[in-house]
Design a protein around this motif. Structure first.
Motif, PDB file in Angstrom:
ATOM      1  N   ARG A 106       0.869  -1.197  -0.038  1.00 33.87           N
ATOM      2  CA  ARG A 106       0.028   0.122  -0.038  1.00 33.87           C
ATOM      3  C   ARG A 106       0.782   1.201   0.021  1.00 33.87           C
ATOM      4  N   VAL A 107       2.241   1.144   0.462  1.00 33.94           N
ATOM      5  CA  VAL A 107       2.917   2.395   0.211  1.00 33.94           C
ATOM      6  C   VAL A 107       3.627   2.622  -0.906  1.00 33.94           C
ATOM      7  N   LEU A 108       3.466   1.682  -1.472  1.00 33.60           N
ATOM      8  CA  LEU A 108       4.541   1.732  -2.921  1.00 33.60           C
ATOM      9  C   LEU A 108       4.190   2.847  -3.919  1.00 33.60           C
ATOM     10  N   PRO A 109       2.876   3.098  -4.220  1.00 34.79           N
ATOM     11  CA  PRO A 109       2.565   4.037  -5.011  1.00 34.79           C
ATOM     12  C   PRO A 109       3.073   5.496  -4.488  1.00 34.79           C
ATOM     13  N   VAL A 110       2.817   5.867  -3.246  1.00 41.51           N
ATOM     14  CA  VAL A 110       3.629   7.062  -3.074  1.00 41.51           C
ATOM     15  C   VAL A 110       5.137   7.170  -3.004  1.00 41.51           C
ATOM     16  N   LEU A 111       5.644   6.054  -2.651  1.00 40.25           N
ATOM     17  CA  LEU A 111       7.214   6.001  -2.696  1.00 40.25           C
ATOM     18  C   LEU A 111       7.619   6.239  -4.230  1.00 40.25           C
ATOM     19  N   LEU A 112       7.115   5.747  -5.057  1.00 41.98           N
ATOM     20  CA  LEU A 112       7.364   5.742  -6.528  1.00 41.98           C
ATOM     21  C   LEU A 112       6.747   6.966  -7.195  1.00 41.98           C
ATOM     22  N   SER A 113       6.525   7.800  -6.685  1.00 38.04           N
ATOM     23  CA  SER A 113       5.815   9.024  -7.280  1.00 38.04           C
ATOM     24  C   SER A 113       6.961   9.728  -7.957  1.00 38.04           C
ATOM     25  N   VAL A 114       6.694  10.379  -8.891  1.00 36.92           N
ATOM     26  CA  VAL A 114       7.713  11.116  -9.518  1.00 36.92           C
ATOM     27  C   VAL A 114       8.348  12.368  -8.967  1.00 36.92           C
ATOM     28  N   PRO A 115       9.612  12.744  -8.694  1.00 39.04           N
ATOM     29  CA  PRO A 115      10.426  13.595  -7.895  1.00 39.04           C
ATOM     30  C   PRO A 115       9.787  14.807  -8.213  1.00 39.04           C
ATOM     31  N   ALA A 116      10.009  15.840  -7.069  1.00 40.14           N
ATOM     32  CA  ALA A 116       9.243  17.090  -7.150  1.00 40.14           C
ATOM     33  C   ALA A 116      10.251  17.970  -7.859  1.00 40.14           C
ATOM     34  N   ARG A 117       9.802  18.857  -8.348  1.00 40.41           N
ATOM     35  CA  ARG A 117      10.581  19.866  -9.231  1.00 40.41           C
ATOM     36  C   ARG A 117      10.886  21.174  -8.231  1.00 40.41           C
ATOM     37  N   ASN A 118      10.100  21.499  -7.262  1.00 36.28           N
ATOM     38  CA  ASN A 118      10.368  22.905  -6.658  1.00 36.28           C
ATOM     39  C   ASN A 118      10.184  22.604  -5.177  1.00 36.28           C
ATOM     40  N   ARG A 119      10.585  23.536  -4.173  1.00 34.04           N
ATOM     41  CA  ARG A 119      10.953  23.449  -2.881  1.00 34.04           C
ATOM     42  C   ARG A 119       9.493  22.962  -2.382  1.00 34.04           C
ATOM     43  N   GLU A 120       8.302  23.713  -2.832  1.00 33.38           N
ATOM     44  CA  GLU A 120       6.996  23.521  -2.229  1.00 33.38           C
ATOM     45  C   GLU A 120       6.452  22.075  -2.491  1.00 33.38           C
ATOM     46  N   ALA A 121       7.017  21.827  -3.721  1.00 33.11           N
ATOM     47  CA  ALA A 121       6.205  20.382  -4.120  1.00 33.11           C
ATOM     48  C   ALA A 121       7.188  19.278  -3.583  1.00 33.11           C
ATOM     49  N   ALA A 122       8.463  19.591  -2.997  1.00 34.68           N
ATOM     50  CA  ALA A 122       9.269  18.612  -2.463  1.00 34.68           C
ATOM     51  C   ALA A 122       8.742  18.461  -1.077  1.00 34.68           C
ATOM     52  N   ALA A 123       8.245  19.670  -0.608  1.00 39.64           N
ATOM     53  CA  ALA A 123       7.460  19.642   1.042  1.00 39.64           C
ATOM     54  C   ALA A 123       6.353  18.642   0.951  1.00 39.64           C
ATOM     55  N   ARG A 124       5.663  19.082   0.117  1.00 33.75           N
ATOM     56  CA  ARG A 124       4.099  18.258  -0.038  1.00 33.75           C
ATOM     57  C   ARG A 124       4.389  16.905  -0.422  1.00 33.75           C
ATOM     58  N   GLN A 125       5.405  16.541  -1.164  1.00 31.89           N
ATOM     59  CA  GLN A 125       5.661  15.048  -1.519  1.00 31.89           C
ATOM     60  C   GLN A 125       6.264  14.381  -0.383  1.00 31.89           C
ATOM     61  N   LEU A 126       7.003  15.031   0.516  1.00 33.32           N
ATOM     62  CA  LEU A 126       7.673  14.350   1.478  1.00 33.32           C
ATOM     63  C   LEU A 126       6.707  14.086   2.792  1.00 33.32           C
ATOM     64  N   LEU A 127       5.742  15.304   2.968  1.00 37.36           N
ATOM     65  CA  LEU A 127       4.816  14.972   3.764  1.00 37.36           C
ATOM     66  C   LEU A 127       3.836  13.798   3.365  1.00 37.36           C
ATOM     67  N   ARG A 128       3.577  13.576   2.323  1.00 35.17           N
ATOM     68  CA  ARG A 128       2.637  12.695   1.616  1.00 35.17           C
ATOM     69  C   ARG A 128       3.248  11.201   2.159  1.00 35.17           C
ATOM     70  N   ILE A 129       4.685  11.307   1.785  1.00 36.86           N
ATOM     71  CA  ILE A 129       5.430   9.774   2.129  1.00 36.86           C
ATOM     72  C   ILE A 129       5.196   9.588   3.457  1.00 36.86           C
ATOM     73  N   PHE A 130       5.621  10.549   4.477  1.00 38.85           N
ATOM     74  CA  PHE A 130       5.537  10.427   5.934  1.00 38.85           C
ATOM     75  C   PHE A 130       4.034  10.021   6.582  1.00 38.85           C
ATOM     76  N   GLN A 131       3.030  10.579   5.716  1.00 39.27           N
ATOM     77  CA  GLN A 131       1.841  10.089   6.204  1.00 39.27           C
ATOM     78  C   GLN A 131       1.561   8.724   5.834  1.00 39.27           C
ATOM     79  N   ALA A 132       2.220   8.388   4.821  1.00 43.92           N
ATOM     80  CA  ALA A 132       2.081   6.788   4.319  1.00 43.92           C
ATOM     81  C   ALA A 132       2.886   5.960   5.225  1.00 43.92           C
ATOM     82  N   ILE A 133       3.832   6.276   5.667  1.00 41.37           N
ATOM     83  CA  ILE A 133       4.825   5.436   6.404  1.00 41.37           C
ATOM     84  C   ILE A 133       4.726   5.704   7.832  1.00 41.37           C
ATOM     85  N   GLY A 134       4.633   6.997   8.280  1.00 47.64           N
ATOM     86  CA  GLY A 134       4.318   7.056   9.715  1.00 47.64           C
ATOM     87  C   GLY A 134       3.733   6.437  10.682  1.00 47.64           C
ATOM     88  N   SER A 135       3.553   6.925  12.021  1.00 43.76           N
ATOM     89  CA  SER A 135       2.991   6.009  12.887  1.00 43.76           C
ATOM     90  C   SER A 135       1.659   6.417  13.223  1.00 43.76           C
TER      91      SER A 135
END
Length: 293
Positions: free
Chosen positions: A151-180
């Motif tokens: 279930r966590v693979l789709p978010v882990l395999l998402s396309v890399p972000a192109r700017n800092r705001e997108a990078a922040a949103r993407q990493l937050l989505r990853i931690f929402q998927a893998i966090g506690s």
């Protein structure tokens, strides 16, 4: 806090150190694709309060350390065959040892999370005299043990972000998927660290090089069975990225290791559990004496 650089084989390793000079030396090793900024400030402060002098660093290919862009992007064949010759976990363990050398530490308590746990295990196995105690958090002794939940693979395999705001949103989505699932996520801290990391060095290929190193590494259990040092294995029972079997296998492999399974913990360091983990690390450090190091 002091920021500096260590050198190993032509590679610069950025590191920071905090705490009193007389504190017990402890080295923190971060996980896949994350810079040392992702070690939570409160967790490090807890370790300083418990008498440690705390060093953390950027692994090669992330943050302020050397990015080995000349190695390029590992091919799909390298992942499929689990063979990649760019660098090995032993090289990354030697990077950690180089930080210790620069700090003048003959040995230290070593704490690694996820990939950092793999590096810490390798450092202890290859250079046991350098490791006072070993703490492996949310990690595994072999890439195939504790594989990610589908279930966590789709978010882990998402396309890399192109700017800092997108990078922040993407990493937050990853931690929402893998966090506690039982504990609140430090969303503001994750976003801020992600933005700072993007500004410092945005290198998706570097993450792939680290990942290729993980899947190409041999099973560490034969190495771990030869260890004779105080060891602590911390794992969450709700970790979907490195599932609990990874922590169980690590604990079984190291003679006398203490296993701490934390209910409701995923693949992060929840604020509510940081004092528990810091206390366990401090108790482990109390088992070390120069005669058994």
């Amino acid at each position: 806090m002091t920021t500096s650089t260590a050198q190993h084989g032509g590679i610069d390793i950025a590191y920071e150190v905090e705490g009193t000079d007389s504190g017990e030396p402890i080295l923190l090793i971060m996980g896949l694709g994350l810079s040392m900024l992702f070690w939570p400030d409160p967790f490090r402060h807890l370790l300083v309060e418990r008498g440690f002098r705390v060093a953390r660093f950027d692994n090669r290919d992330v943050g302020g350390s050397t990015h080995l862009t000349g190695l390029g992007r590992p091919s799909p064949l390298a992942f499929a065959a689990r063979r990649w010759s760019g660098y090995r976990l032993t090289d990354m363990a030697d990077d950690a040892a180089a930080v210790m050398d620069t700090l003048g530490w003959a040995n230290a308590h070593v704490v690694g999370v996820s990939l950092g746990g793999m590096i810490a295990q390798t450092l202890a196995g290859q250079h046991p005299a350098r490791v006072r105690t070993l703490t492996s958090i949310s990690s595994t002794p072999a890439w195939h043990i504790g594989r990610p939940h589908p279930r966590v693979l789709p978010v882990l395999l998402s396309v890399p972000a192109r700017n800092r705001e997108a990078a922040a949103r993407q990493l937050l989505r990853i931690f929402q998927a893998i966090g506690s699932p039982r504990y609140p996520l430090d969303a503001d801290g994750i976003r801020e660290a992600a933005k700072r990391s993007f500004d410092q060095a945005h290198d998706p290929d570097g993450i792939l090089r680290q990942l290729a190193t993980i899947v190409s590494a041999p099973d560490r259990r034969p190495l771990l069975r030869r260890l004779h040092l105080p060891a602590l294995i911390v794992h969450g029972d709700a970790d979907p990225l490195v599932r609990l079997s990874g922590g169980l296998a690590t604990a079984r492999a190291i003679p006398g290791a203490k296993l701490v399974v934390l209910p409701g913990m995923g693949h992060d360091l929840p604020a509510a559990l940081q004092p528990v983990i810091a206390d366990e690390i401090a108790a482990l450090a109390g088992q070390w004496t120069p005669s058994n190091g």
